[in-house]
Design a protein around this motif. Structure first.
Motif, PDB file in Angstrom:
ATOM      1  N   LEU A  43       0.859  -1.189   0.000  1.00  0.00           N
ATOM      2  CA  LEU A  43       0.000   0.000   0.000  1.00  0.00           C
ATOM      3  C   LEU A  43       0.895   1.240   0.000  1.00  0.00           C
ATOM      4  O   LEU A  43       2.020   1.198   0.502  1.00  0.00           O
ATOM      5  CB  LEU A  43      -0.906   0.013   1.233  1.00  0.00           C
ATOM      6  N   PRO A  44       0.413   2.342  -0.554  1.00  0.00           N
ATOM      7  CA  PRO A  44       1.230   3.557  -0.583  1.00  0.00           C
ATOM      8  C   PRO A  44       1.652   3.971   0.825  1.00  0.00           C
ATOM      9  O   PRO A  44       0.849   3.949   1.751  1.00  0.00           O
ATOM     10  CB  PRO A  44       0.307   4.605  -1.191  1.00  0.00           C
ATOM     11  N   GLN A  45       2.894   4.303   0.951  1.00  0.00           N
ATOM     12  CA  GLN A  45       3.454   4.716   2.235  1.00  0.00           C
ATOM     13  C   GLN A  45       3.849   6.185   2.154  1.00  0.00           C
ATOM     14  O   GLN A  45       4.178   6.692   1.091  1.00  0.00           O
ATOM     15  CB  GLN A  45       4.711   3.897   2.561  1.00  0.00           C
ATOM     16  N   SER A  46       3.822   6.839   3.273  1.00  0.00           N
ATOM     17  CA  SER A  46       4.368   8.192   3.342  1.00  0.00           C
ATOM     18  C   SER A  46       5.366   8.207   4.488  1.00  0.00           C
ATOM     19  O   SER A  46       5.434   7.273   5.281  1.00  0.00           O
ATOM     20  CB  SER A  46       3.260   9.220   3.556  1.00  0.00           C
ATOM     21  N   GLU A  47       6.120   9.249   4.543  1.00  0.00           N
ATOM     22  CA  GLU A  47       7.087   9.377   5.629  1.00  0.00           C
ATOM     23  C   GLU A  47       6.339   9.450   6.959  1.00  0.00           C
ATOM     24  O   GLU A  47       5.286  10.089   7.038  1.00  0.00           O
ATOM     25  CB  GLU A  47       7.920  10.650   5.441  1.00  0.00           C
ATOM     26  N   PRO A  48       6.871   8.795   7.983  1.00  0.00           N
ATOM     27  CA  PRO A  48       6.209   8.909   9.298  1.00  0.00           C
ATOM     28  C   PRO A  48       6.160  10.376   9.728  1.00  0.00           C
ATOM     29  O   PRO A  48       7.048  11.163   9.404  1.00  0.00           O
ATOM     30  CB  PRO A  48       7.111   8.102  10.227  1.00  0.00           C
ATOM     31  N   LEU A  49       5.128  10.714  10.429  1.00  0.00           N
ATOM     32  CA  LEU A  49       4.983  12.081  10.911  1.00  0.00           C
ATOM     33  C   LEU A  49       6.013  12.360  11.991  1.00  0.00           C
ATOM     34  O   LEU A  49       6.355  11.472  12.774  1.00  0.00           O
ATOM     35  CB  LEU A  49       3.582  12.287  11.480  1.00  0.00           C
ATOM     36  N   PRO A  50       6.522  13.584  12.051  1.00  0.00           N
ATOM     37  CA  PRO A  50       7.463  13.906  13.126  1.00  0.00           C
ATOM     38  C   PRO A  50       6.759  13.835  14.470  1.00  0.00           C
ATOM     39  O   PRO A  50       5.555  14.063  14.571  1.00  0.00           O
ATOM     40  CB  PRO A  50       7.912  15.339  12.801  1.00  0.00           C
ATOM     41  N   LEU A  51       7.525  13.507  15.490  1.00  0.00           N
ATOM     42  CA  LEU A  51       6.972  13.414  16.834  1.00  0.00           C
ATOM     43  C   LEU A  51       6.474  14.786  17.266  1.00  0.00           C
ATOM     44  O   LEU A  51       7.190  15.791  17.163  1.00  0.00           O
ATOM     45  CB  LEU A  51       8.038  12.904  17.807  1.00  0.00           C
ATOM     46  N   TYR A  52       5.244  14.848  17.705  1.00  0.00           N
ATOM     47  CA  TYR A  52       4.654  16.121  18.130  1.00  0.00           C
ATOM     48  C   TYR A  52       5.022  16.375  19.577  1.00  0.00           C
ATOM     49  O   TYR A  52       4.874  15.512  20.428  1.00  0.00           O
ATOM     50  CB  TYR A  52       3.131  16.069  17.967  1.00  0.00           C
ATOM     51  N   ARG A  53       5.517  17.538  19.818  1.00  0.00           N
ATOM     52  CA  ARG A  53       5.838  17.938  21.187  1.00  0.00           C
ATOM     53  C   ARG A  53       4.928  19.102  21.570  1.00  0.00           C
ATOM     54  O   ARG A  53       4.906  20.127  20.904  1.00  0.00           O
ATOM     55  CB  ARG A  53       7.291  18.362  21.294  1.00  0.00           C
ATOM     56  N   PHE A  54       4.195  18.898  22.636  1.00  0.00           N
ATOM     57  CA  PHE A  54       3.277  19.921  23.109  1.00  0.00           C
ATOM     58  C   PHE A  54       4.063  21.110  23.650  1.00  0.00           C
ATOM     59  O   PHE A  54       4.994  20.945  24.429  1.00  0.00           O
ATOM     60  CB  PHE A  54       2.357  19.352  24.188  1.00  0.00           C
ATOM     61  N   GLN A  55       3.699  22.284  23.229  1.00  0.00           N
ATOM     62  CA  GLN A  55       4.308  23.518  23.713  1.00  0.00           C
ATOM     63  C   GLN A  55       3.218  24.331  24.411  1.00  0.00           C
ATOM     64  O   GLN A  55       2.298  24.818  23.749  1.00  0.00           O
ATOM     65  CB  GLN A  55       4.870  24.339  22.537  1.00  0.00           C
ATOM     66  N   PRO A  56       3.309  24.461  25.734  1.00  0.00           N
ATOM     67  CA  PRO A  56       2.293  25.263  26.412  1.00  0.00           C
ATOM     68  C   PRO A  56       2.365  26.708  25.910  1.00  0.00           C
ATOM     69  O   PRO A  56       3.440  27.240  25.664  1.00  0.00           O
ATOM     70  CB  PRO A  56       2.646  25.166  27.885  1.00  0.00           C
ATOM     71  N   GLU A  57       1.230  27.312  25.781  1.00  0.00           N
ATOM     72  CA  GLU A  57       1.162  28.681  25.268  1.00  0.00           C
ATOM     73  C   GLU A  57       0.095  29.433  26.055  1.00  0.00           C
ATOM     74  O   GLU A  57      -1.026  28.953  26.181  1.00  0.00           O
ATOM     75  CB  GLU A  57       0.797  28.637  23.781  1.00  0.00           C
ATOM     76  N   PHE A  58       0.482  30.572  26.570  1.00  0.00           N
ATOM     77  CA  PHE A  58      -0.473  31.375  27.315  1.00  0.00           C
ATOM     78  C   PHE A  58      -1.487  31.971  26.359  1.00  0.00           C
ATOM     79  O   PHE A  58      -1.132  32.513  25.326  1.00  0.00           O
ATOM     80  CB  PHE A  58       0.235  32.498  28.083  1.00  0.00           C
ATOM     81  N   GLN A  59      -2.744  31.845  26.715  1.00  0.00           N
ATOM     82  CA  GLN A  59      -3.805  32.437  25.901  1.00  0.00           C
ATOM     83  C   GLN A  59      -4.680  33.265  26.817  1.00  0.00           C
ATOM     84  O   GLN A  59      -5.296  32.739  27.745  1.00  0.00           O
ATOM     85  CB  GLN A  59      -4.623  31.366  25.209  1.00  0.00           C
ATOM     86  N   LYS A  60      -4.707  34.537  26.550  1.00  0.00           N
ATOM     87  CA  LYS A  60      -5.532  35.428  27.347  1.00  0.00           C
ATOM     88  C   LYS A  60      -6.968  35.290  26.908  1.00  0.00           C
ATOM     89  O   LYS A  60      -7.264  35.262  25.721  1.00  0.00           O
ATOM     90  CB  LYS A  60      -5.060  36.878  27.171  1.00  0.00           C
ATOM     91  N   GLY A  61      -7.863  35.166  27.846  1.00  0.00           N
ATOM     92  CA  GLY A  61      -9.268  35.040  27.484  1.00  0.00           C
ATOM     93  C   GLY A  61     -10.115  34.815  28.713  1.00  0.00           C
ATOM     94  O   GLY A  61      -9.635  34.786  29.840  1.00  0.00           O
ATOM     95  N   VAL A  62     -11.385  34.640  28.481  1.00  0.00           N
ATOM     96  CA  VAL A  62     -12.337  34.424  29.564  1.00  0.00           C
ATOM     97  C   VAL A  62     -12.797  32.979  29.503  1.00  0.00           C
ATOM     98  O   VAL A  62     -13.063  32.445  28.431  1.00  0.00           O
ATOM     99  CB  VAL A  62     -13.536  35.380  29.418  1.00  0.00           C
ATOM    100  N   CYS A  63     -12.884  32.351  30.645  1.00  0.00           N
ATOM    101  CA  CYS A  63     -13.347  30.969  30.708  1.00  0.00           C
ATOM    102  C   CYS A  63     -14.509  30.888  31.682  1.00  0.00           C
ATOM    103  O   CYS A  63     -14.437  31.387  32.802  1.00  0.00           O
ATOM    104  CB  CYS A  63     -12.222  30.062  31.160  1.00  0.00           C
TER     105      CYS A  63
END
Length: 187
Positions: A165-185
């Motif tokens: 079956l068609p193959q593609s390159e494996p996806l790069p390992l995702y690393r979570f980067q915390p990011e401050f988001q100003k807003g109301v919750c």
């Protein structure tokens, strides 16, 4: 492809948008089938073409062989015969799923009582049905449709088929980067 002739009138309804098909059928897929009345409903516009799902194959198999073991096998088989599902070829689906290491175990995937996302079950079962069509006889395809059982001793052939079956390159390992988001919750 199937050698089956439809014995009654086929009605095809074409809609320009999901809103139109939803207003008419109270459901909003890109393609929909009504087996009892031999009606197909498709969304077709400049962005999508629901007719590529080729649901007439589902009607033909139901007419000739009766209802499948699992209602979704009509759609899986239609996708296998059409070579596509949801605007992507089965080869594109294989590439996408393999790159994300979303490969199921067969035959457990066919017979499990667990619930999987249709974005796993539809493409993989269609790819498997296409494999059965190409590597085994018509009776094996009908058994898959009617009983949900794969052909005898399919494992080695499937592994060979799957590796090609068609193959593609494996996806790069995702690393979570915390990011401050100003807003109301509101909790």
């Amino acid at each position: 492809k199937t050698g089956i002739q439809l014995y009654s009138v086929l009605r095809v309804h074409l809609f320009n948008s999901y809103e139109e098909i939803g207003n008419y059928t109270h459901h909003v897929p890109i393609a929909q089938i009504e087996e009892k009345t031999n009606q197909l409903y498709y969304v077709i516009n400049e962005k999508v073409d629901g007719t590529t799902d080729r649901l007439e194959y589902a009607l033909l198999f139901r007419q000739k062989y009766g209802p499948p073991s699992n209602r979704n096998w009509e759609r899986y088989l239609a996708a296998a015969l059409a070579g596509s599902w949801q605007q992507k070829s089965l080869e594109e689906w294989a590439k996408f799923l393999i790159a994300r290491d979303l490969e199921p175990e067969f035959p457990q995937f066919l017979t499990t009582k667990e619930t999987y996302s249709p974005f796993l079950t539809y493409p993989w079962n269609a790819i498997f049905a296409k494999f059965v069509m190409e590597k085994f006889d018509h009776d094996a395809l009908v058994a898959l449709y009617k009983k949900g059982t794969p052909p005898q001793n399919f494992h080695n052939e499937w592994e060979t088929y799957r590796k090609h079956l068609p193959q593609s390159e494996p996806l790069p390992l995702y690393r979570f980067q915390p990011e401050f988001q100003k807003g109301v919750c509101y909790a």
